[in-house]
Scaffold this active site. Structure first.
Site, PDB file in Angstrom:
ATOM      1  CG  HIS A 165      -1.766   1.156   1.423  1.00  0.00           C
ATOM      2  ND1 HIS A 165      -3.110   1.159   1.114  1.00  0.00           N
ATOM      3  CD2 HIS A 165      -1.488   2.396   1.911  1.00  0.00           C
ATOM      4  CE1 HIS A 165      -3.613   2.347   1.389  1.00  0.00           C
ATOM      5  NE2 HIS A 165      -2.651   3.112   1.883  1.00  0.00           N
ATOM      6  CD  GLU A 166       1.913   3.510   3.629  1.00  0.00           C
ATOM      7  OE1 GLU A 166       2.225   4.606   3.106  1.00  0.00           O
ATOM      8  OE2 GLU A 166       0.846   3.333   4.233  1.00  0.00           O
ATOM      9  CD  GLU A 246      -4.637   6.035   2.234  1.00  0.00           C
ATOM     10  OE1 GLU A 246      -4.444   4.871   2.617  1.00  0.00           O
ATOM     11  OE2 GLU A 246      -3.709   6.845   2.061  1.00  0.00           O
TER      12      GLU A 246
END
Length: 298
Positions: A165-166, A246
């Protein structure tokens, strides 16, 4: 699920939200213009004066730009400074414990999967909640920060999902977007601070000899109100932009890991466990975190 379609939709929504941010600045310019007409004693006799409007628009845009560029310049030192302000320490393979080595191995795996260089990793040792962030302007100065609670409470697959995700934030330029939003908010804050300065004068000086103008302190009060509304709109739009990015990062994480169950497990744990940070620097960087880093608020 078509992950590439999900990514394209998230990018398009983000562009629309940034357009709304620009619209909020335009509304601020109109509000300052109207307040200026009252200050000169022209309203309600005259509502449109092209010269004054161009002057107000130019001054407002320059003020926001100066405040924004100053803030961005302060953030030019890179992601390492942000990580250190949050209480992170650089994680090295030869000094890391078992959990730290697992984290470094996963970061290397995700770097290979995403096709970018391996970023520095910082461990937020004092933070017991489940959270992580990516910071920097470019992939070359990017860092990934992970809380100790993330290492202690997540399985390897779940941790891999968070790191993937990062990496999406690094690959898709989200870090640069987040820092620009911070800078723009600071520019709007400059409008508020200017109004506060004028309000503190509390004088009755008027720009015209006739007693028809608006006092300087009252004009300052109007700037404070306009700046406050601009800041509120900015925070709401920043939160909305962050939410869209996100979504994009979630889709990219599944693309990198090929394992949607990892992120699903993290989300289930976040519903039951804390993600807040105790660091005083969490407020400024709150929109960069995987989970909510602050107390619940409107």
């Amino acid at each position: 699920m078509n992950f590439f379609e999900h990514q394209d939709r998230a990018r398009q929504n983000t562009q629309q939200l940034i357009g709304l941010f620009s619209l909020s600045i335009a509304v601020m310019i109109m509000a300052i213009y109207i307040a200026t007409l009252f200050m000169f004693g022209m309203a309600p006799r005259v509502w449109w004066h092209p010269g004054i409007f161009l002057y107000v628009a130019g001054i407002t845009i320059v003020a926001i730009a100066v405040g924004s560029l100053y803030k961005i310049a302060c953030l030019r030192q890179g992601g390492s400074v942000i990580a250190q302000e949050l209480g992170g320490r650089l994680l090295l393979l030869d000094t890391a414990d078992e959990q730290g080595r697992i984290l470094l191995n996963i970061v290397e795996e995700m770097a290979i999967a995403s096709g970018i260089s391996v970023p520095k990793v910082y461990l937020l040792e004092r933070e017991t909640g489940i959270n992580a962030f990516a910071a920097g302007f470019t992939p070359n100065d990017a860092v990934i920060g992970v809380t100790r609670g993330t290492l202690e409470h997540l399985s390897r697959d779940e941790l891999q999902g968070v790191i993937g995700h990062e990496f999406s934030h690094i690959l898709n330029g989200d870090m640069r977007l987040n820092l620009r939003l911070v800078g723009l908010l600071h520019g709007i804050l400059f409008i508020y601070l200017t109004g506060e300065l004028l309000w503190r004068i509390r004088g009755s000086f008027r720009l015209e000899k006739e007693d028809k103008g608006l006092p300087i302190w009252a004009f300052g009060l109007a700037l404070m109100a306009i700046g406050s509304i601009g800041l509120l709109c900015g925070h709401l739009i920043k939160a909305a932009v962050s939410r869209q990015r996100e979504f994009l990062a979630d889709a990219s994480a599944v693309q990198f890991t090929r394992n949607p169950n990892g992120l699903t497990g993290v989300f289930q744990k976040l519903q039951k466990m804390d993600s807040r940070l105790i660091s005083p620097g969490a407020e400024a960087a709150s929109h960069m975190f995987f989970g909510n880093a602050l107390n619940a608020s409107f």
